[in-house]
Scaffold this motif. Structure first.
Motif, PDB file in Angstrom:
ATOM      1  N   ASP A 203      54.696  13.001  -2.797  1.00 34.00           N
ATOM      2  CA  ASP A 203      55.663  12.106  -1.746  1.00 34.00           C
ATOM      3  C   ASP A 203      56.407  11.132  -2.705  1.00 34.00           C
ATOM      4  O   ASP A 203      55.986   9.991  -2.955  1.00 34.00           O
ATOM      5  CB  ASP A 203      54.957  11.323  -0.927  1.00 34.00           C
ATOM      6  N   SER A 204      57.597  11.631  -3.580  1.00 36.37           N
ATOM      7  CA  SER A 204      58.030  10.684  -4.522  1.00 36.37           C
ATOM      8  C   SER A 204      59.600  10.669  -4.315  1.00 36.37           C
ATOM      9  O   SER A 204      60.089  11.744  -3.905  1.00 36.37           O
ATOM     10  CB  SER A 204      57.741  11.296  -5.871  1.00 36.37           C
ATOM     11  N   LYS A 205      60.481   9.588  -4.621  1.00 35.69           N
ATOM     12  CA  LYS A 205      61.671   9.629  -4.952  1.00 35.69           C
ATOM     13  C   LYS A 205      62.196   9.146  -6.165  1.00 35.69           C
ATOM     14  O   LYS A 205      61.413   8.414  -6.760  1.00 35.69           O
ATOM     15  CB  LYS A 205      62.097   8.736  -3.557  1.00 35.69           C
ATOM     16  N   GLU A 206      63.392   9.496  -6.570  1.00 34.12           N
ATOM     17  CA  GLU A 206      64.013   9.061  -7.739  1.00 34.12           C
ATOM     18  C   GLU A 206      64.986   7.729  -7.378  1.00 34.12           C
ATOM     19  O   GLU A 206      65.696   7.739  -6.774  1.00 34.12           O
ATOM     20  CB  GLU A 206      64.841  10.145  -8.391  1.00 34.12           C
ATOM     21  N   TYR A 207      64.815   6.789  -8.397  1.00 34.59           N
ATOM     22  CA  TYR A 207      65.519   5.435  -8.373  1.00 34.59           C
ATOM     23  C   TYR A 207      65.840   5.047  -9.612  1.00 34.59           C
ATOM     24  O   TYR A 207      64.871   5.116 -10.722  1.00 34.59           O
ATOM     25  CB  TYR A 207      64.774   4.421  -7.395  1.00 34.59           C
ATOM     26  N   ASN A 208      67.006   4.304  -9.529  1.00 33.92           N
ATOM     27  CA  ASN A 208      67.136   3.658 -10.895  1.00 33.92           C
ATOM     28  C   ASN A 208      67.284   2.141 -10.829  1.00 33.92           C
ATOM     29  O   ASN A 208      67.871   1.522  -9.914  1.00 33.92           O
ATOM     30  CB  ASN A 208      68.663   3.850 -11.583  1.00 33.92           C
ATOM     31  N   VAL A 209      66.385   1.444 -11.629  1.00 32.63           N
ATOM     32  CA  VAL A 209      66.020  -0.066 -11.317  1.00 32.63           C
ATOM     33  C   VAL A 209      66.135  -0.360 -12.720  1.00 32.63           C
ATOM     34  O   VAL A 209      65.367  -0.290 -13.753  1.00 32.63           O
ATOM     35  CB  VAL A 209      64.774  -0.190 -10.825  1.00 32.63           C
ATOM     36  N   ALA A 210      67.057  -1.520 -12.798  1.00 34.31           N
ATOM     37  CA  ALA A 210      67.305  -2.272 -14.089  1.00 34.31           C
ATOM     38  C   ALA A 210      67.733  -1.265 -15.338  1.00 34.31           C
ATOM     39  O   ALA A 210      67.169  -1.674 -16.376  1.00 34.31           O
ATOM     40  CB  ALA A 210      66.409  -3.169 -14.338  1.00 34.31           C
ATOM     41  N   GLY A 211      68.120  -0.121 -15.189  1.00 38.60           N
ATOM     42  CA  GLY A 211      68.580   0.785 -16.120  1.00 38.60           C
ATOM     43  C   GLY A 211      67.466   1.812 -16.484  1.00 38.60           C
ATOM     44  O   GLY A 211      67.493   2.584 -16.982  1.00 38.60           O
ATOM     45  N   LYS A 212      66.223   1.587 -15.625  1.00 39.63           N
ATOM     46  CA  LYS A 212      65.217   2.507 -15.911  1.00 39.63           C
ATOM     47  C   LYS A 212      65.338   3.581 -14.799  1.00 39.63           C
ATOM     48  O   LYS A 212      65.440   3.450 -13.578  1.00 39.63           O
ATOM     49  CB  LYS A 212      63.872   1.923 -15.891  1.00 39.63           C
ATOM     50  N   GLU A 213      65.136   4.978 -15.085  1.00 40.82           N
ATOM     51  CA  GLU A 213      65.018   6.010 -14.349  1.00 40.82           C
ATOM     52  C   GLU A 213      63.489   6.132 -13.715  1.00 40.82           C
ATOM     53  O   GLU A 213      62.760   6.180 -14.645  1.00 40.82           O
ATOM     54  CB  GLU A 213      65.404   7.337 -14.823  1.00 40.82           C
ATOM     55  N   LEU A 214      63.367   5.837 -12.567  1.00 42.75           N
ATOM     56  CA  LEU A 214      61.857   5.786 -11.847  1.00 42.75           C
ATOM     57  C   LEU A 214      61.744   7.001 -11.052  1.00 42.75           C
ATOM     58  O   LEU A 214      62.496   7.262 -10.201  1.00 42.75           O
ATOM     59  CB  LEU A 214      61.628   4.605 -11.233  1.00 42.75           C
ATOM     60  N   ARG A 215      60.367   7.665 -11.251  1.00 43.85           N
ATOM     61  CA  ARG A 215      59.920   8.476  -9.958  1.00 43.85           C
ATOM     62  C   ARG A 215      59.032   7.567  -9.250  1.00 43.85           C
ATOM     63  O   ARG A 215      57.739   7.212  -9.683  1.00 43.85           O
ATOM     64  CB  ARG A 215      59.440   9.679 -10.580  1.00 43.85           C
TER      65      ARG A 215
END
Length: 306
Positions: A203-215
């Motif tokens: 149950d994961s989604k991809e986001y960019n936070v402060a230039g970091k690619e996060l799962r």
């Protein structure tokens, strides 16, 4: 040609049940042939829901073509959709998440995005009186979607309307909301058969936070100890999962449905810094408890910062 109706990758209950409900509505009420599809294997709770309501598991597809007519539900994020989504003939979007952008259509389409806890609640409103014609399985799937997305009304995303719709469906079906929700959450908590990588992507989604690619991964469970007992191997697996998925970091929040809190695994200084900046906590070990945090959409993603 049938319209393909599907939700996001790593299908949960809403992205499994809502395509089934909308495909029924298009086919049986609107007279437009449609079929539900999935973009991956459904999670254990979604599989329970399919079995409980005697529903066939929809076909799993990897991509779409320029000839495919599609309806997207429970997301509007291209990162969560097939690679060729912008080549397809996108007909409509029904969603309850923030507008991400990036989808391109070949002509004007119907878009319904409402600030409710569940896609199935929106579908209930769009179907109106026609929902009375729906078979028991479709109504049951919609009820299950709402109970899943609201964590039986515990989630802060829950609205009075979500609850009212769920109670109306439950009364129509003659089922107990607490009993159904308990069975669903028990099924969701049974993760023993999954590898660490599968759990991190479940149950994961991809986001960019402060230039970091996060799962950003969330595991909702009534038995958090089962997951947290695996924290060492889960944190070790984050490195490989991040690399394979093109991310800088995997964040894993283990949500305790009963205690209404989340435990964030803290494998390194980056996550420690993000946890302290985002949630105002002091991290002293490899986990940190976040009281009252239950919703990725409303409490986690909006808070994330460095």
């Amino acid at each position: 040609m049938s319209i393909k109706v599907f939700g996001h990758k790593s299908p949960d209950t809403d992205s499994t049940g809502s395509p089934i409900a909308w495909a029924w509505y298009l086919s049986e009420v609107k007279g437009t042939p449609a079929k539900a599809c999935l973009l991956g294997e459904p999670n254990t709770e979604a599989l329970f829901v399919l079995k409980h309501w005697d529903l066939a598991k929809p076909e799993i597809i990897a991509d779409v073509t320029a000839d495919d007519h599609v309806v997207v539900v429970d997301t509007n994020n291209p990162a969560e959709l097939p690679p060729s989504i912008n080549e397809s003939k996108l007909q409509a979007i029904i969603d309850h998440h923030m507008l991400v952008g990036g989808l391109k259509t070949k002509s004007p389409i119907d878009i319904t995005i409402r600030p409710l806890a569940c896609t199935a609640t929106i579908m209930h409103d769009l179907m109106g009186d026609d929902l009375a014609r729906a078979p028991r399985g479709v109504k049951g799937a919609m009820l299950s979607c709402i109970l899943s997305d609201t964590l039986e009304f515990r989630s802060p995303t829950t609205t009075a309307h979500d609850k009212a719709v769920a109670e109306k469906l439950a009364a129509d079906l003659g089922v107990s909301i607490p009993e159904l929700a308990t069975a669903m959450f028990e099924a969701k908590s049974d993760v023993s058969a999954f590898s660490d990588a599968e759990l991190l992507r479940m149950d994961s989604k991809e986001y960019n936070v402060a230039g970091k690619e996060l799962r950003v991964s969330v595991l909702e469970t009534t038995a958090p100890k089962i997951v947290l007992d695996r924290k060492a191997s889960l944190m070790a697996s984050m490195v490989g999962v991040a690399k394979e998925d093109g991310a800088d970091q995997v964040l894993l929040f283990v949500v305790d449905i009963i205690r209404e809190e989340a435990t964030l695994l803290v494998p390194n200084d980056l996550v420690k810094q993000m946890a302290e900046a985002s949630f105002g906590v002091k991290v002293t070990g490899d986990t940190v408890v976040l009281p009252g945090v239950m919703s990725r959409k409303k409490q986690i993603i909006p808070a994330l910062k460095l």
